[in-house]
Scaffold this motif. Structure first.
Motif, PDB file in Angstrom:
ATOM      1  N   ASP A 184     -11.920   9.694  -4.616  1.00 27.61           N
ATOM      2  CA  ASP A 184     -13.380  10.185  -4.730  1.00 27.61           C
ATOM      3  C   ASP A 184     -13.118  11.671  -4.744  1.00 27.61           C
ATOM      4  O   ASP A 184     -13.929  12.216  -5.451  1.00 27.61           O
ATOM      5  CB  ASP A 184     -13.969   9.898  -3.348  1.00 27.61           C
ATOM      6  N   ASN A 216     -11.844   9.566   0.270  1.00 29.33           N
ATOM      7  CA  ASN A 216     -10.401   9.166  -0.117  1.00 29.33           C
ATOM      8  C   ASN A 216      -9.941   9.899  -1.288  1.00 29.33           C
ATOM      9  O   ASN A 216     -10.957  10.786  -1.869  1.00 29.33           O
ATOM     10  CB  ASN A 216     -10.156   7.545  -0.476  1.00 29.33           C
ATOM     11  N   ASN A 230     -16.385   9.504   4.908  1.00 30.64           N
ATOM     12  CA  ASN A 230     -15.251   9.219   4.588  1.00 30.64           C
ATOM     13  C   ASN A 230     -14.793   9.310   3.250  1.00 30.64           C
ATOM     14  O   ASN A 230     -15.239   8.756   2.585  1.00 30.64           O
ATOM     15  CB  ASN A 230     -14.971   7.733   5.233  1.00 30.64           C
ATOM     16  N   ASP A 278       0.787  -1.408   0.063  1.00 26.40           N
ATOM     17  CA  ASP A 278       0.112   0.116  -0.136  1.00 26.40           C
ATOM     18  C   ASP A 278       0.895   1.217   0.091  1.00 26.40           C
ATOM     19  O   ASP A 278       0.783   2.273   0.699  1.00 26.40           O
ATOM     20  CB  ASP A 278      -1.051   0.057   1.206  1.00 26.40           C
TER      21      ASP A 278
END
Length: 395
Positions: free
Chosen positions: A193, A190, A188, A51
């Motif tokens: 988005d 990210n 929420n 990640d």
């Protein structure tokens, strides 16, 4: 084999063979994800990814050379079907203020790692003008990681008058994330988005007063995110565009983008003002934001510089190049002189959305000249002189 043209931006890399009247056939994210190389490829032979993202290009300049080498290897051999041992010629676009060391390292990478037969590099401002059939003018390039304002005369950037700001689309995305976080505290978000919401909803208010009105009252829209969350967006969509005209929104003490353009042109000799003002090009994906061009024109009429433009509708009869659509012209009061500013659009035969990859198209045009006429850095030139040859051959 046609020369390859590479425009490596902070967000997207554009690549393809030098065919000027088409969009770049390869447009991919510049950002990469690191792959684990410990042999644990999973039960189904699937690659294992960390990640961790890697950005080869930051604020327009190459920062991670190992990652850039991997990215270019994929682009050239997989994307453009180059064959090892039969590499061709390549042209790179360059942002303003590219350090000499970066130019030298790039030409070294091309000849010593990729074994290209020829190399050339040219500044993006010049290439964006070539894309609309100009060799002189002024470009306002709002990229993902930087804003470049560059006057160009006879194909040469006037560096003393050019301005580079290390803010761009990524900073506008962060701004939108902050604003949406305030109005939607339970959602929420990210980064992907927010980037999607910016592209879909961001726009510019007509002027500063109109922007202030949107901040007091604005219609809201609901958007369902991929994970099912519902977000409401209203006044926030205007803040993104407004930050370009009021940098204080980003916490930056600076003039807005139109004032910066006028100040940049004013530094050039006055005898060249007309030529620059009549050929002003907007480029970069952010400039295609709804309302941006109209706001840019309106702000020009309010500019506080010695060069003070006021908006006048374009008269197509004034256009000497019938293939170029002139969107608008601005009447400029510069001492007793009256000058026209033309915001220039590309010829109709050029691909759509040219503002997003005008530097690449200009590079494709230039490649059709420098390589056949042997104006590029050849392998023999590099072997004889070394990486410093790039400063003598590419200017």
């Amino acid at each position: 084999m046609e020369a390859a043209v590479i425009d490596a931006g902070s967000q997207l890399l554009k690549a393809g063979s030098a065919v000027p009247d088409q969009a770049p056939p390869m447009i991919i994210p510049s950002q990469m994800i690191r792959v684990v190389e410990d042999g644990t490829s999973g039960d189904n032979n699937e690659s294992v990814f960390e990640d961790v993202t890697v950005d080869p290009v930051v604020r327009g300049h190459i920062r991670n050379w190992d990652a850039m080498e991997d990215l270019l290897h994929y682009v050239l051999y997989d994307g453009l079907d180059w064959e090892e041992g039969n590499e061709g010629q390549i042209l790179f676009t360059e942002p303003l203020c590219t350090p000499k060391a970066v130019r030298e390292q790039l030409v070294q990478l091309m000849f010593e790692t990729f074994n290209v037969s020829g190399f050339y590099a040219s500044e993006q401002a010049v290439l964006s003008l070539y894309a609309v059939g100009r060799i002189s003018g002024c470009t306002v390039d709002i990229g993902h990681g930087k804003i470049d304002i560059a006057p160009v005369l006879e194909g040469a950037v006037q560096h003393i008058a050019s301005r580079r700001y290390e803010i761009g689309g990524v900073d506008l995305t962060k701004l939108l994330a902050q604003e949406l976080g305030k109005s939607n505290p339970l959602v929420n978000l990210n980064a992907s988005d927010v980037e999607m919401l910016k592209v879909k909803y961001s726009c510019c208010a007509e002027d500063e007063l109109a922007y202030e009105k949107t901040q007091r009252s604005s219609d809201e829209e609901e958007h369902t995110l991929p994970d099912g969350q519902v977000i409401r967006i209203g006044r926030e969509k205007y803040t993104v565009g407004e930050a370009l005209f009021q940098p204080s929104i980003l916490g930056i003490e600076a003039h807005g983008i139109v004032e910066q353009l006028a100040r940049s042109i004013s530094i050039v000799s006055s005898e060249n003002h007309r030529q620059l003002l009549e050929n002003t090009v907007l480029c970069g994906g952010t400039t295609s934001m709804p309302g941006f061009e109209d706001r840019f024109q309106k702000e020009a009429s309010l500019c506080s510089s010695a060069i003070r433009p006021s908006l006048v509708k374009a008269d197509m009869s004034k256009c000497s190049d019938g293939s170029t659509l002139l969107l608008s012209c601005l009447l400029v009061h510069n001492n007793p002189q009256m000058l026209w500013i033309f915001l220039t659009r590309p010829p109709e035969y050029m691909p759509d959305k040219l503002t997003e990859y005008s530097a690449w198209v200009g590079g494709a045009i230039l490649a059709k000249v420098v390589f056949p006429q042997n104006q590029h850095v050849a392998k023999g030139d590099y072997d004889e002189t070394g990486p410093s040859i790039v400063h003598r051959k590419c200017f």
